[in-house]
Each structure stands twice: as structure tokens, then as C-alpha cells.
Design a protein around this motif. Structure first.
Motif, mmCIF file in Angstrom:
data_model
loop_
_atom_site.group_PDB
_atom_site.id
_atom_site.type_symbol
_atom_site.label_atom_id
_atom_site.label_comp_id
_atom_site.label_asym_id
_atom_site.label_seq_id
_atom_site.Cartn_x
_atom_site.Cartn_y
_atom_site.Cartn_z
ATOM 1 N N PRO A 55 0.821 -1.217 0.000
ATOM 2 C CA PRO A 55 0.000 0.000 0.000
ATOM 3 C C PRO A 55 0.855 1.267 0.000
ATOM 4 O O PRO A 55 0.427 2.312 -0.451
ATOM 5 N N SER A 56 2.105 1.170 0.496
ATOM 6 C CA SER A 56 2.946 2.374 0.505
ATOM 7 C C SER A 56 3.673 2.592 -0.818
ATOM 8 O O SER A 56 4.538 3.460 -0.913
ATOM 9 N N GLY A 57 3.336 1.821 -1.846
ATOM 10 C CA GLY A 57 3.788 2.167 -3.198
ATOM 11 C C GLY A 57 4.862 1.297 -3.817
ATOM 12 O O GLY A 57 5.292 1.559 -4.938
ATOM 13 N N VAL A 81 7.975 -13.702 4.148
ATOM 14 C CA VAL A 81 7.292 -13.797 2.855
ATOM 15 C C VAL A 81 5.864 -13.293 3.009
ATOM 16 O O VAL A 81 5.087 -13.827 3.820
ATOM 17 N N LEU A 82 5.521 -12.262 2.254
ATOM 18 C CA LEU A 82 4.154 -11.751 2.250
ATOM 19 C C LEU A 82 3.250 -12.787 1.596
ATOM 20 O O LEU A 82 3.545 -13.251 0.499
ATOM 21 N N THR A 83 2.147 -13.140 2.275
ATOM 22 C CA THR A 83 1.210 -14.087 1.648
ATOM 23 C C THR A 83 -0.150 -13.436 1.395
ATOM 24 O O THR A 83 -1.026 -14.060 0.806
ATOM 25 N N TYR A 87 -3.427 -6.729 -1.520
ATOM 26 C CA TYR A 87 -2.690 -5.471 -1.339
ATOM 27 C C TYR A 87 -1.170 -5.625 -1.457
ATOM 28 O O TYR A 87 -0.451 -4.659 -1.671
ATOM 29 N N PHE A 88 -0.683 -6.889 -1.291
ATOM 30 C CA PHE A 88 0.769 -7.095 -1.294
ATOM 31 C C PHE A 88 1.242 -8.030 -2.419
ATOM 32 O O PHE A 88 2.441 -8.288 -2.547
ATOM 33 N N GLY A 89 0.286 -8.562 -3.194
ATOM 34 C CA GLY A 89 0.650 -9.436 -4.318
ATOM 35 C C GLY A 89 1.315 -10.729 -3.882
ATOM 36 O O GLY A 89 2.048 -11.361 -4.649
ATOM 37 N N ASP A 110 1.434 -11.992 7.201
ATOM 38 C CA ASP A 110 0.047 -11.849 6.756
ATOM 39 C C ASP A 110 -0.763 -11.195 7.867
ATOM 40 O O ASP A 110 -0.213 -10.876 8.923
ATOM 41 N N PHE A 111 -2.031 -11.019 7.625
ATOM 42 C CA PHE A 111 -2.926 -10.405 8.603
ATOM 43 C C PHE A 111 -3.706 -11.560 9.231
ATOM 44 O O PHE A 111 -4.775 -11.938 8.752
ATOM 45 N N ILE A 112 -3.140 -12.139 10.270
ATOM 46 C CA ILE A 112 -3.684 -13.384 10.815
ATOM 47 C C ILE A 112 -4.790 -13.101 11.820
ATOM 48 O O ILE A 112 -4.578 -12.391 12.807
ATOM 49 N N ALA A 180 7.350 0.745 12.479
ATOM 50 C CA ALA A 180 7.476 2.201 12.299
ATOM 51 C C ALA A 180 6.314 2.758 11.482
ATOM 52 O O ALA A 180 6.049 3.959 11.499
ATOM 53 N N ARG A 181 5.610 1.861 10.748
ATOM 54 C CA ARG A 181 4.571 2.351 9.836
ATOM 55 C C ARG A 181 3.222 2.390 10.517
ATOM 56 O O ARG A 181 2.775 1.392 11.073
ATOM 57 N N ASN A 182 2.560 3.548 10.434
ATOM 58 C CA ASN A 182 1.180 3.659 10.889
ATOM 59 C C ASN A 182 0.320 2.912 9.866
ATOM 60 O O ASN A 182 0.404 3.199 8.668
ATOM 61 N N GLU A 209 10.715 -2.920 12.780
ATOM 62 C CA GLU A 209 10.107 -3.239 11.488
ATOM 63 C C GLU A 209 9.793 -1.968 10.695
ATOM 64 O O GLU A 209 9.305 -0.991 11.251
ATOM 65 N N SER A 210 10.025 -2.030 9.391
ATOM 66 C CA SER A 210 9.577 -1.036 8.404
ATOM 67 C C SER A 210 10.434 0.228 8.313
ATOM 68 O O SER A 210 10.909 0.759 9.319
ATOM 69 N N GLY A 211 10.568 0.665 7.068
ATOM 70 C CA GLY A 211 11.168 1.972 6.790
ATOM 71 C C GLY A 211 12.675 2.032 6.942
ATOM 72 O O GLY A 211 13.251 3.120 6.859
ATOM 73 N N ILE A 231 13.361 -5.973 7.086
ATOM 74 C CA ILE A 231 13.559 -5.007 5.997
ATOM 75 C C ILE A 231 13.005 -5.578 4.691
ATOM 76 O O ILE A 231 13.417 -6.655 4.238
ATOM 77 N N GLY A 232 12.066 -4.839 4.093
ATOM 78 C CA GLY A 232 11.454 -5.281 2.844
ATOM 79 C C GLY A 232 11.780 -4.368 1.684
ATOM 80 O O GLY A 232 12.617 -4.674 0.828
ATOM 81 N N THR A 233 11.148 -3.192 1.677
ATOM 82 C CA THR A 233 11.221 -2.280 0.530
ATOM 83 C C THR A 233 12.664 -2.005 0.079
ATOM 84 O O THR A 233 12.981 -2.116 -1.110
HETATM 85 O O1 LIG Z 1 4.460 -2.221 3.462
HETATM 86 C C1 LIG Z 1 3.456 -1.503 3.558
HETATM 87 O O2 LIG Z 1 3.191 -0.560 2.780
HETATM 88 C C2 LIG Z 1 2.462 -1.754 4.662
HETATM 89 C C3 LIG Z 1 1.363 -0.921 4.759
HETATM 90 C C4 LIG Z 1 0.444 -1.135 5.759
HETATM 91 C C5 LIG Z 1 0.575 -2.179 6.648
HETATM 92 C C6 LIG Z 1 1.672 -3.004 6.563
HETATM 93 C C7 LIG Z 1 2.607 -2.801 5.577
HETATM 94 N N1 LIG Z 1 3.694 -3.624 5.453
HETATM 95 C C8 LIG Z 1 3.915 -4.725 6.292
HETATM 96 C C9 LIG Z 1 5.158 -4.585 7.028
HETATM 97 O O3 LIG Z 1 5.121 -4.627 8.213
HETATM 98 C C10 LIG Z 1 6.413 -4.389 6.230
HETATM 99 O O4 LIG Z 1 6.278 -5.122 5.057
HETATM 100 C C11 LIG Z 1 7.718 -4.798 6.920
HETATM 101 O O5 LIG Z 1 7.833 -4.268 8.182
HETATM 102 C C12 LIG Z 1 8.911 -4.303 6.057
HETATM 103 O O6 LIG Z 1 8.766 -2.925 5.870
HETATM 104 P P1 LIG Z 1 9.573 -2.121 4.749
HETATM 105 O O7 LIG Z 1 11.027 -2.410 4.972
HETATM 106 O O8 LIG Z 1 9.253 -0.700 4.982
HETATM 107 O O9 LIG Z 1 9.095 -2.618 3.443
#
Ligand SMILES: O=C(O)c1ccccc1NCC(=O)[C@H](O)[C@H](O)COP(=O)(O)O
Length: 246
Positions: A55-57, A81-83, A87-89, A110-112, A180-182, A209-211, A231-233
Motif C-alpha cells: 500500500p505504501s507504493g 514472505v508476504l502471503t 494489497y501485497f501481491g 500476513d494479517f492473521i 514504524a509504519r502507521n 520493522e519497516s522503513g 527489511i522489505g522495501t
Molecule cells: O508495506 C506496507 O506498505 C504496509 C502498509 C500497511 C501495513 C503493513 C505494511 N507492510 C507490512 C510490514 O510490516 C512491512 O512489510 C515490513 O515491516 C517491512 O517494511 P519495509 O522495509 O518498509 O518494506
């Protein structure tokens, strides 16, 4: 029923409630994430995430097998692994592909909200599941955690704010992920993560997690108490970056 939720999260949860269980005999031992994190002493403990879109692009259709093998060879201590499909493919097939080729803990991201999803994680060879405090009632959170544990799986209990943390600390959860992501605004706030990490007792394993984009951020988060980094993106856009982050 899970908590009342707004916007896209309510759609995700509705889809999760309707997802069918995959019944297959598990073919893999359980790799404990807690053990891999604790034994990662001379490097940053990175859980490398495979997600095609978000969803964040994010929009990166990388070769799954190549990506995952590269992360394992480069020293990642786990793979996520996103399942979630819409929204996440992601897909359960992606998860199964990964658990067949790596000897690392694999997180089904996933959203369990149901035990069926946890059964599927187990059957497809995942070792860890994610339980998001924001989308569950406290009773559901505890029940799903205990259910995962009864199968021998570990669970990362994910918090995004102080209220989530208050709930998480009322129980004996051994791994807390601080996102870190709202989940609604999608804004990322690393300073918020640092503050929350500092409030979590030492004996609990903490995952930031995230960002995360740089080694400097990892060092800051480590100082605040993080034991591991999801770390994903950043890695999906440039897999070689793991060499700098680890
Ligand atoms: O990744 C998103 O855009 C996202 C949006 C809303 C809810 C969850 C989301 N991602 C799930 C995650 O928790 C992240 O994939 C994971 O922490 C890795 O984050 P990033 O390194 O920022 O891709």
C-alpha cells in the motif's frame, strides 16, 4: 470477530477471515527465530522480506528464488514472505517455494485472524507468524499466540503505539515487533520506534520493522534496544544493499 477497523484494513481482515486452510503435511523442521537472533553476534540480525507490492507504493516483481537464496548467502538470519494477495501481491505458493529452499526461519507475513491461517503457515513450512495487536481483540491475540505455540511455531507480536505496547506487556510474549509504519496513514516514524523499544524489557526479543534504509538507522535502533531488523522495501529495490546493512 476481530476489532472494528477502518478503510483498507477492514477489507484485509475480511479477506483473511474467508481464506481457506491449505492442508498438506509439513515437510520441514522448525527453525526458531529467537535462536537465530540470539546467536547473531557479529552481524546485524536482518530478516529479509520478499514483497512484490505494498500500500505504501512498492512495485518490484523480483525472482523469488534468486532473491531468497541471495539473502541466505549474504547472511540474513530469517526470511519474511508476504502471503496477503490483494494489497501485497503475495501467495501461499511463494511461502511454500521459500520454505523448500532455505534453512532459515521463515515468517509467514500476513494479517492473521484465524487458526486456519496458522494451520496453513505450519503446513507450508513457516516457522514464525505475525500477530498484529491493532487488528485483534486482546483475547484473540492471546488465543492465537497460544495456538501457534501449541504447534511449535513462534509469533512476533506487532505493536505500533503505546496502547498496543500496554496490551502486549500484559502477557508473556517473547518476541515483540515494533512497526514504524502507521497502518492507516502509512507514515513511517523511526523515532517513534526508538521510544517504544526503550520501554520494552530486556528479556523480550525486539524487532524493528519497516522503513529501514541505512546502516546508521540500524545502529540507532540497536542502541535503543532492537535485536533484529525486518527489511522489505529497501532490499526489494536493491538486494545488494544487504551487504552494507548487515
Ligand atoms: O508495506 C506496507 O506498505 C504496509 C502498509 C500497511 C501495513 C503493513 C505494511 N507492510 C507490512 C510490514 O510490516 C512491512 O512489510 C515490513 O515491516 C517491512 O517494511 P519495509 O522495509 O518498509 O518494506
Amino acid at each position: 470477530m476481530p476489532r472494528f477497523l477502518d478503510g483498507w484494513l477492514s477489507d484485509v481482515v475480511k479477506n483473511s477471515l474467508n481464506r481457506a486452510r491449505v492442508n498438506k503435511p509439513r515437510e520441514r523442521p522448525i527453525y526458531l527465530l529467537s535462536k537465530f537472533i540470539k546467536s547473531s553476534v557479529n552481524k546485524n540480525a536482518i530478516i529479509a522480506e520478499y514483497k512484490k507490492k505494498s500500500p505504501s507504493g512498492l512495485n518490484e516483481n523480483r525472482n523469488l528464488v534468486e532473491y531468497v537464496k541471495f539473502m541466505e548467502e549474504s547472511g540474513a538470519i530469517g526470511i519474511s514472505v508476504l502471503t496477503e494477495e490483494k494489497y501485497f501481491g503475495g501467495s501461499y505458493n511463494d511461502l511454500e517455494t521459500v520454505t523448500k529452499i532455505v534453512k532459515l526461519p521463515v515468517l509467514m507475513k500476513d494479517f492473521i485472524v484465524t487458526e486456519k491461517q496458522i494451520d496453513t503457515a505450519f503446513n507450508l513450512g513457516a516457522d514464525v507468524i505475525l500477530l498484529i495487536v491493532k487488528i485483534l481483540t486482546e483475547r484473540e491475540l492471546v488465543n492465537l499466540y497460544e495456538y501457534a505455540k501449541s504447534l511449535g511455531l513462534e509469533a512476533i507480536v506487532e505493536i505500533t503505539d503505546e496502547n498496543d505496547l500496554k496490551i502486549a506487556l500484559r502477557h508473556n510474549f517473547n518476541i515483540i515487533g515494533v512497526n514504524a509504519r502507521n497502518l492507516i496513514s502509512l507514515e513511517v516514524d523511526i523515532q517513534k520506534v526508538k521510544k517504544l523499544l526503550e520501554l520494552i524489557p530486556k528479556n523480550i526479543i525486539k524487532i524493528a520493522e519497516s522503513g529501514i534504509k541505512s546502516r546508521e538507522e540500524i545502529i540507532e535502533l540497536k542502541k535503543a534496544g532492537a535485536d533484529a531488523f525486518l527489511i522489505g522495501t529497501t532490499l526489494m529495490k536493491d538486494p545488494n544493499k544487504i551487504k552494507e546493512l548487515i
